[in-house]
Design a protein around this motif. Structure first.
Motif, short mmCIF file in Angstrom:
data_model
loop_
_atom_site.label_atom_id
_atom_site.label_comp_id
_atom_site.label_asym_id
_atom_site.label_seq_id
_atom_site.Cartn_x
_atom_site.Cartn_y
_atom_site.Cartn_z
N PHE A 39 0.00 -7.94 18.60
CA PHE A 39 0.46 -6.18 18.17
C PHE A 39 1.48 -6.90 16.76
O PHE A 39 1.12 -5.67 15.93
N TYR A 40 1.93 -7.44 17.23
CA TYR A 40 2.55 -8.03 15.83
C TYR A 40 1.87 -9.18 14.38
O TYR A 40 3.35 -8.73 14.01
N ALA A 41 1.30 -9.69 15.11
CA ALA A 41 0.54 -10.56 14.20
C ALA A 41 -0.30 -9.70 12.74
O ALA A 41 -0.01 -9.77 12.28
N TYR A 42 -0.76 -8.18 13.18
CA TYR A 42 -0.91 -7.36 12.81
C TYR A 42 -0.45 -7.22 11.30
O TYR A 42 0.19 -6.88 10.05
N THR A 43 1.41 -7.32 12.00
CA THR A 43 2.34 -6.45 10.15
C THR A 43 3.22 -7.59 10.16
O THR A 43 2.95 -7.71 8.25
N ALA A 44 2.84 -8.91 10.63
CA ALA A 44 3.83 -10.18 9.51
C ALA A 44 2.12 -9.94 8.57
O ALA A 44 2.31 -10.72 7.95
N PHE A 45 0.82 -10.45 9.18
CA PHE A 45 -0.30 -10.39 8.05
C PHE A 45 -0.83 -9.10 7.04
O PHE A 45 -1.92 -9.31 6.32
N ALA A 46 -0.50 -8.15 7.71
CA ALA A 46 -0.75 -7.00 6.61
C ALA A 46 -0.99 -6.42 5.23
O ALA A 46 -1.49 -6.11 4.23
N LEU A 47 0.71 -7.79 4.80
CA LEU A 47 0.85 -8.23 3.44
C LEU A 47 -0.30 -8.74 2.44
O LEU A 47 -0.59 -8.19 1.76
N TYR A 48 -0.79 -9.79 3.65
CA TYR A 48 -2.41 -10.37 2.87
C TYR A 48 -3.65 -9.93 3.31
O TYR A 48 -3.87 -9.84 1.81
N PHE A 49 -3.77 -8.51 3.63
CA PHE A 49 -4.60 -8.41 4.13
C PHE A 49 -4.99 -7.25 3.86
O PHE A 49 -6.15 -6.05 3.72
N ALA A 50 -3.98 -6.17 3.87
CA ALA A 50 -3.73 -4.53 3.27
C ALA A 50 -4.93 -4.21 1.84
O ALA A 50 -5.57 -3.57 1.78
N PRO A 51 -4.70 -5.07 -0.06
CA PRO A 51 -5.85 -4.88 -0.12
C PRO A 51 -7.16 -4.70 0.32
O PRO A 51 -7.76 -3.91 -0.52
N ALA A 52 -7.52 -5.77 0.56
CA ALA A 52 -9.13 -5.98 1.40
C ALA A 52 -9.07 -4.69 1.74
O ALA A 52 -10.56 -4.17 2.26
N PHE A 53 -8.37 -4.18 3.03
CA PHE A 53 -9.23 -2.81 3.70
C PHE A 53 -8.58 -1.34 2.92
O PHE A 53 -9.18 -0.66 2.92
N PHE A 54 -7.20 -0.91 2.07
CA PHE A 54 -7.24 -0.11 1.26
C PHE A 54 -7.87 -0.41 -0.07
O PHE A 54 -6.51 -1.55 -0.95
N PRO A 55 -8.29 0.47 -0.55
CA PRO A 55 -8.52 0.71 -1.74
C PRO A 55 -7.59 1.32 -2.99
O PRO A 55 -7.13 2.52 -3.02
N ASN A 56 -6.80 0.40 -3.96
CA ASN A 56 -5.67 1.12 -4.57
C ASN A 56 -5.29 -0.07 -5.10
O ASN A 56 -5.42 -0.93 -4.93
N ASP A 58 -2.58 0.02 -6.74
CA ASP A 58 -1.22 -0.19 -6.57
C ASP A 58 -1.10 -0.47 -5.66
O ASP A 58 -1.20 0.01 -4.36
N PRO A 59 -0.04 -1.62 -5.35
CA PRO A 59 -0.02 -2.46 -3.96
C PRO A 59 0.92 -1.64 -2.84
O PRO A 59 1.00 -2.11 -1.84
N VAL A 60 2.10 -0.60 -3.57
CA VAL A 60 3.27 -0.15 -2.26
C VAL A 60 2.09 0.49 -2.05
O VAL A 60 2.40 0.97 -0.80
N VAL A 61 1.26 1.49 -1.91
CA VAL A 61 0.49 2.55 -1.65
C VAL A 61 -0.33 1.28 -0.19
O VAL A 61 -0.60 1.95 0.11
N GLN A 62 -0.73 0.24 -0.67
CA GLN A 62 -2.10 -0.51 0.36
C GLN A 62 -0.93 -1.11 1.57
O GLN A 62 -1.37 -0.77 2.40
N GLN A 63 0.28 -1.37 0.82
CA GLN A 63 1.66 -1.84 2.32
C GLN A 63 1.48 0.02 3.24
O GLN A 63 2.10 -0.20 4.10
N LEU A 64 1.94 0.87 2.13
CA LEU A 64 2.31 2.03 3.00
C LEU A 64 1.28 2.30 3.50
O LEU A 64 1.20 3.09 5.13
#
Length: 189
Positions: A39-56, A58-64
């Motif tokens: 469950f928490y592995a997603y949180t720890a690594f979201a910083l690195y894979f958010a750009p691959a899943f969320f097109p934008n 702006d990195p802030v929007v991807q992290q949000l």
């Protein structure tokens, strides 16, 4: 004449019973720890894979967007507690706990094999959201069933101690992915 003290029957230590309890507690604890870690592995690594899943751009929007999925997972936990509690009451705790671990593994597998947004478009974040919902349901079911199971197998004098073990797994698992993330980032950067 010598005096002999007679121990009451309640203080008798049965080695087989102790071994059974330790085995049950270990099995119940490991499943809970693995679920919290996933469950928490997603949180720890979201910083690195958010750009691959969320097109934008702006990195802030991807992290949000990644944080919204984390919140959605938390919101699914009570529903998972109800669902897996129902399964546990009708079909037994063992089936409920096993099914919740399998669901967590399935959710993690979906996340691992989902192609990026560049490959499949809007389906990538939708699949990621589905996987996180499955994980949230699973975690909610595991936590309640695990705490109940551990208190059931504990001896009557130590029920409180065994009941609190899932809380300790939560704390341990919350810090483990962060440590893994720090080690990986330092090694490969």
């Amino acid at each position: 004449m010598t005096e002999q003290t007679v121990k009451p029957a309640g203080d008798h230590l049965d080695i087989a019973d102790v071994e059974r309890r330790i085995k049950a507690i270990f099995i119940g604890s490991v499943g809970n720890l693995v679920e919290w870690y996933d469950f928490y592995a997603y949180t720890a690594f979201a910083l690195y894979f958010a750009p691959a899943f969320f097109p934008n751009s702006d990195p802030v929007v991807q992290q949000l967007n990644a944080a919204v999925l984390f919140a959605a997972t938390f919101l699914m936990r009570p529903l998972g507690g109800w669902l897996f509690g129902f399964i546990a009451d009708r079909h037994g705790r063992r089936l409920s706990l096993t099914l919740s671990v399998v669901c967590m593994c399935f959710g993690s597998l979906i996340i691992a094999v989902t192609p990026t947004y560049a490959s499949i478009g809007i389906a990538a974040p939708a699949i990621l959201a589905l996987a996180r919902i499955i994980e949230g349901l699973s975690l909610g079911g595991e936590y309640g069933a695990s705490a109940t199971y551990l208190s059931e197998v504990a001896d009557p004098k130590h029920r409180g101690f065994y009941f609190q073990l899932p809380i300790r797994h939560f704390e341990s698992a919350a810090s483990s992915p962060r440590l893994s993330c720090c080690c990986c980032c330092r090694r490969y950067s």
